[in-house]
Write an enzyme that holds these catalytic residues in place. Structure first.
Site, PDB file in Angstrom:
ATOM      1  N   ASP A 129     -29.692 -91.911  63.794  1.00 42.03           N
ATOM      2  CA  ASP A 129     -30.989 -92.405  63.353  1.00 42.03           C
ATOM      3  C   ASP A 129     -31.089 -92.128  61.858  1.00 42.03           C
ATOM      4  OD1 ASP A 129     -33.524 -93.376  63.239  1.00 42.03           O
ATOM      5  OD2 ASP A 129     -34.390 -91.985  64.692  1.00 42.03           O
ATOM      6  N   ASP A 179     -31.877 -86.247  68.271  1.00 36.20           N
ATOM      7  CA  ASP A 179     -32.630 -85.053  68.651  1.00 36.20           C
ATOM      8  C   ASP A 179     -33.817 -85.348  69.558  1.00 36.20           C
ATOM      9  OD1 ASP A 179     -34.266 -86.343  66.886  1.00 36.20           O
ATOM     10  OD2 ASP A 179     -34.374 -84.728  65.408  1.00 36.20           O
ATOM     11  N   ASP A 211     -32.518 -90.201  72.745  1.00 34.53           N
ATOM     12  CA  ASP A 211     -31.122 -90.109  72.296  1.00 34.53           C
ATOM     13  C   ASP A 211     -30.180 -89.575  73.379  1.00 34.53           C
ATOM     14  OD1 ASP A 211     -31.572 -90.926  69.586  1.00 34.53           O
ATOM     15  OD2 ASP A 211     -32.523 -88.990  69.240  1.00 34.53           O
ATOM     16  N   ASN A 252      17.708 -75.730  68.797  1.00 38.16           N
ATOM     17  CA  ASN A 252      18.423 -74.578  69.362  1.00 38.16           C
ATOM     18  C   ASN A 252      18.958 -74.867  70.758  1.00 38.16           C
ATOM     19  OD1 ASN A 252      18.345 -72.830  67.232  1.00 38.16           O
ATOM     20  ND2 ASN A 252      16.514 -71.736  67.912  1.00 38.16           N
ATOM     21  N   ASN A 302      13.304 -66.293  71.798  1.00 37.53           N
ATOM     22  CA  ASN A 302      12.095 -67.087  72.004  1.00 37.53           C
ATOM     23  C   ASN A 302      10.836 -66.242  71.845  1.00 37.53           C
ATOM     24  OD1 ASN A 302      10.886 -69.668  72.891  1.00 37.53           O
ATOM     25  ND2 ASN A 302      10.184 -68.463  74.626  1.00 37.53           N
TER      26      ASN A 302
END
Length: 842
Positions: free
Chosen positions: A330, A591, A595, A659, A684
């Site tokens: 708005d 708000d 809405d 890897n 790891n």
């Protein structure tokens, strides 16, 4: 406090319900309310489950890869490899504890932020009206309901006045339903159909009421629905992206593990060792810390956003916030200051007239619904005293009529006073009043009033029409009484543009966000304001046109249109859905009661802490100030959070893939395993440990320039290009170990372990930025973490732990060669990375 003995609460008399729940019309005493809260628990439709922390830990333990590793540890112990079994178990548990503690702390931080913007409600305690968090409402509380409130529990109305509720959350019915405290209710009918019942999760559209709460939390109708629908929330874009990424990793893992296990079986290697090696490969390739990295990154982002006055209710919304490319809002409070004042109050000739402000003040002062900013502006403005009047009834506002009326009495004379949108009030008028003299509102007079309205609107004023008529005494008044009114004049309000809003709109546009204005206000006011702030308002689409369009046509029009005016809540919702159907990530800012549907339909609903309950409840993001610069800061923070997540994904997948590719290839020609399963897991673990500080890392400005979304194709390309680069250096290491140092099994595995860990951790400094690494400083935590893990890998072979882990000390010449390899590797990755980003922009 049990259920009604003979009939349900909605069919019983109000005094009987009060007696049954041990309450009175004056509400509960504070001490009694506290005792009931301790007994029945918080008023939450889906309350936190008990032992949530232990459940979270159990979820980590049930991770398939973790289960495989624990099984492997058990099998190792059975076959006598006690040391290997113990170390594997310890490393798995360390990883679980690290993941769990970080995620749990993140959840606590997020919960504290959500509590700041939780729903509040007005209850009677000790005979006084007080506002409390809705979660503290207990059975027996008497709650007051007015427009914009969410009903905090299932209850029975004690009193009502023109009370209309939106029950779509429970029934799916979009039209509001009128509620009456004195209505008759069928004991055999469902509670949703009872006019005397109010239910948790529904919202008040208009009117006023008081109700005694009978059921709270999971015992409410809404709570039972929430329990049935648990786990069925629609998939967000962020969740969809992580799922697609997970499928990519799963495919690569399955392919590599099957290949490696097949090769080792063909070479007739020891089955248990081959199995452990294949499992270790799977773990090495999987970014198992991704859930922790995601939750910690988003939680830290939420905390940083809170410092910038942006409260996140749902963590996944941060990514949607950063991905947003269209913001629908708005204009009031966003483009404008949001502090409306009465600038003019004029009659049909355009002359200042005290009668206009007097009647407007009567309407605003006596309406019982949610007062709009224009009502508050009217009451702040100087106006004649209205205290001698008494309210007799009202006809509440609704979004179809766009007007509201009150019936007031003074000395036995009753007036129905109406104010609202001029296009709604003027058709209900048949007379015009000037200086106390009433004349017919004929065609010329009506045309003059409409011309004055258009002129005020084109000058940027928001305009309300004010009218009245004397009415006879009667028990109640309805919409049908809003007829034969006398038009008195217009109240004109001014809400000037915000300072700096032009620059902020330009900044949002530069960052890839298109702002579209979707308002219920008239097109002339909207056009005036939009032109003042630099928005394209030459083509404005009105709500009537939206109503006539098909969904595909609306989607096409909505994409090219920047301003919509005179739209109803459902039309606004259709615009949101139409834009989403075109692949946009939609933010909706609002708000008000009107809405709420659009806020729920948007990818990310944005509201403010002063919004009505139903709007705050529907929103994912709450702004503590309704300003575009606050929203802009939140968007940038969302993009930074997503940027850090993508760093981990790109670094983890490319390094791990390289890897694992090397290990799979090496296992084909070496007479022994290139690295022991235990060494792979340690590698790891140390690598993952180096990644933990990523959520706190700095993010390049390039990450915040445009909306970012999950792109699995981009990740796959990056992995397939950068990953094999590390394999090239792994093969160089193999050659050095075999031909220069004539390494045995232990020395070979040690050398590759050190090289592998050093290259895949240090390359973080190159991959973490799309630009030049020396121009993008990593955070201190990431720098120390990476360097410490790389150093730990080099030192471990010289410690007493080495024999247990299968390591042996390395010759000094190896480290000189290693430094040369690291420098050239990082340089090569930087060159390839730059080519990649030119070829495939992120």
């Amino acid at each position: 406090m049990g259920g009604m003995t003979f009939q349900p609460f909605w069919a019983a008399r109000a005094d009987a319900v009060l007696a049954d729940v041990g309450s009175s019309a004056a509400g509960l005493a504070s001490q009694e309310a506290l005792a009931r809260f301790r007994r029945v628990g918080p008023n939450e439709p889906a309350p936190p489950r008990r032992f949530e922390a232990l459940r979270g830990l159990g979820a980590f333990l049930l991770n398939p890869l973790v289960l495989i590793l624990l099984v492997a540890s058990t099998v190792s112990a059975v076959f006598g490899q006690v040391v290997s079994s113990g170390i594997i178990a310890c490393m798995v548990l360390l990883s679980i504890v690290l993941n769990f503690t970080q995620s749990y702390q993140s959840q606590l931080a997020a919960q504290r932020l959500r509590d700041r913007v939780g729903q509040r409600t007005t209850v009677l305690r000790d005979g006084r009206a007080v506002e409390i968090p809705a979660r503290e409402v207990v059975p027996g509380d008497v709650v007051r309901l007015s427009a914009g409130d969410l009903v905090p529990g299932d209850g029975r109305l004690l009193s009502s006045r023109d009370l209309f509720l939106n029950e779509a959350a429970l029934t799916g019915e979009s039209l509001p339903r009128e509620k009456h405290a004195d209505a008759a209710a069928d004991p055999g009918a469902p509670v949703e159909e009872a006019a005397t019942a109010v239910l948790q999760g529904t919202s008040v559209v208009s009117g006023f009421g008081e109700a005694v709460v009978v059921r709270t939390g999971a015992r409410t109708e809404f709570g039972q629905v929430a329990a049935r629908l648990a786990g069925r929330a629609p998939e967000t874009e962020f969740e969809r992206g992580t799922r697609q990424f997970g499928m990519l990793i799963l495919q690569v893992v399955m392919l590599l593990v099957f290949f490696v296990f097949l090769v080792n079986s063909l070479f007739r290697r020891e089955p248990l060792e081959s199995f452990l090696f294949a499992v270790a490969l799977a773990v090495g390739l999987t970014p198992e810390l991704l859930p922790m990295i995601v939750s910690v990154t988003l939680s830290r982002g939420a905390v940083r956003m809170a410092r910038k006055k942006v409260i996140v209710k749902r963590l996944a919304a941060i990514e949607n916030f950063g991905s947003m490319d269209i913001l629908c809002s708005d204009k009031t409070g966003t483009l404008t200051v949001g502090e409306i004042s009465v600038s003019r109050h004029v009659n049909a000739r355009g002359e200042e007239d005290e009668a206009v402000i007097r009647l407007a003040a009567l309407n605003s002062a006596f309406q019982t619904g949610l007062k709009s900013p224009m009502d508050e502006a009217i009451l702040r403005h100087e106006h004649p005293a209205v205290a001698r009047y008494r309210l007799r009834d009202e006809v509440p506002f609704d979004f179809q009529r766009r007007r509201m009326s009150v019936v007031v009495e003074d000395g036995g004379d009753r007036l129905l006073v109406t104010k609202g949108a001029p296009e709604s009030v003027l058709p209900a008028c048949e007379a015009l009043e000037l200086a106390g003299v009433s004349t017919p509102l004929d065609a010329p007079a009506r045309a003059g009033a409409e011309a004055l309205f258009r002129r005020l609107s084109s000058e940027g004023y928001r305009v309300l029409a004010v009218a009245y008529r004397p009415v006879p005494p009667q028990p109640a008044y309805t919409v049908a009484d809003e007829r034969e009114l006398r038009f008195v004049g217009f109240a004109a309000f001014l809400d000037p543009p915000r300072e700096g809003v032009v620059d902020m709109l330009a900044a949002l546009k530069a960052d890839g966000i298109t702002v579209k204005i979707v308002t219920g206000d008239n097109e002339l006011v909207t056009q005036h304001i939009c032109r003042q702030v630099g928005l394209d308002a030459d083509e404005i689409v009105l709500g009537d046109a939206v109503e006539r369009m098909s969904d595909p046509a609306l989607a096409a029009v909505a994409e090219r249109t920047q301003v919509f005016a005179r739209v109803s809540p459902m039309q606004k919702n259709r615009i949101i859905l139409a834009l989403r159907s075109r692949g946009h990530v939609l933010g909706c800012m609002g708000d008000g009661i009107n809405d709420a549907p659009a806020l729920r339909s948007a990818d990310v609903g944005i509201s403010v802490d002063t919004a009505v309950d139903v709007a705050r409840d529907a929103a994912d993001i709450i702004l503590l100030e309704k300003r575009l610069d606050v929203l802009h800061e939140g968007v940038l923070e969302g993009r930074r959070s997503f940027g850090n997540i993508m760093k981990y994904v790109l670094m983890g997948t490319s390094s791990n893939f390289g890897n694992m590719l090397s290990m799979a290839a090496a296992s084909m020609f070496l007479p022994f395993l290139p690295m022991l399963p235990l060494q792979i897991l340690l590698n790891n673990f140390l690598y993952d440990l180096a990644q933990v500080p990523i959520p706190s890392d700095r993010v390049d400005a390039t990450y915040t320039l445009k909306p970012k979304r999950w792109n699995v194709h981009f990740i796959r390309r990056f992995m397939l290009l950068i990953g094999p680069l590390s394999s090239v250096y792994d093969f160089v290491t193999f050659a050095v170990m075999l031909w220069l140092f004539h390494a045995n099994e232990s020395l070979f595995q040690t050398g590759w372990f050190v090289e592998s860990l050093a290259t895949q951790t240090l390359v973080i400094f190159v991959i973490r930025t799309a630009g030049r690494p020396w121009k993008s400083r990593p955070s201190a935590g990431l720098t120390w973490g990476v360097c410490a893990c790389a150093a730990a890998g080099a030192v471990i072979p010289f410690t007493p732990l080495a024999p247990w882990l299968g390591f042996t000390p390395l010759p000094p010449l190896f480290f000189a060669i290693l430094v040369l390899m690291i420098v050239t590797y990082l340089g090569l990755v930087e060159i390839v990375k730059r080519w990649f980003y030119r070829r495939y922009p992120a």
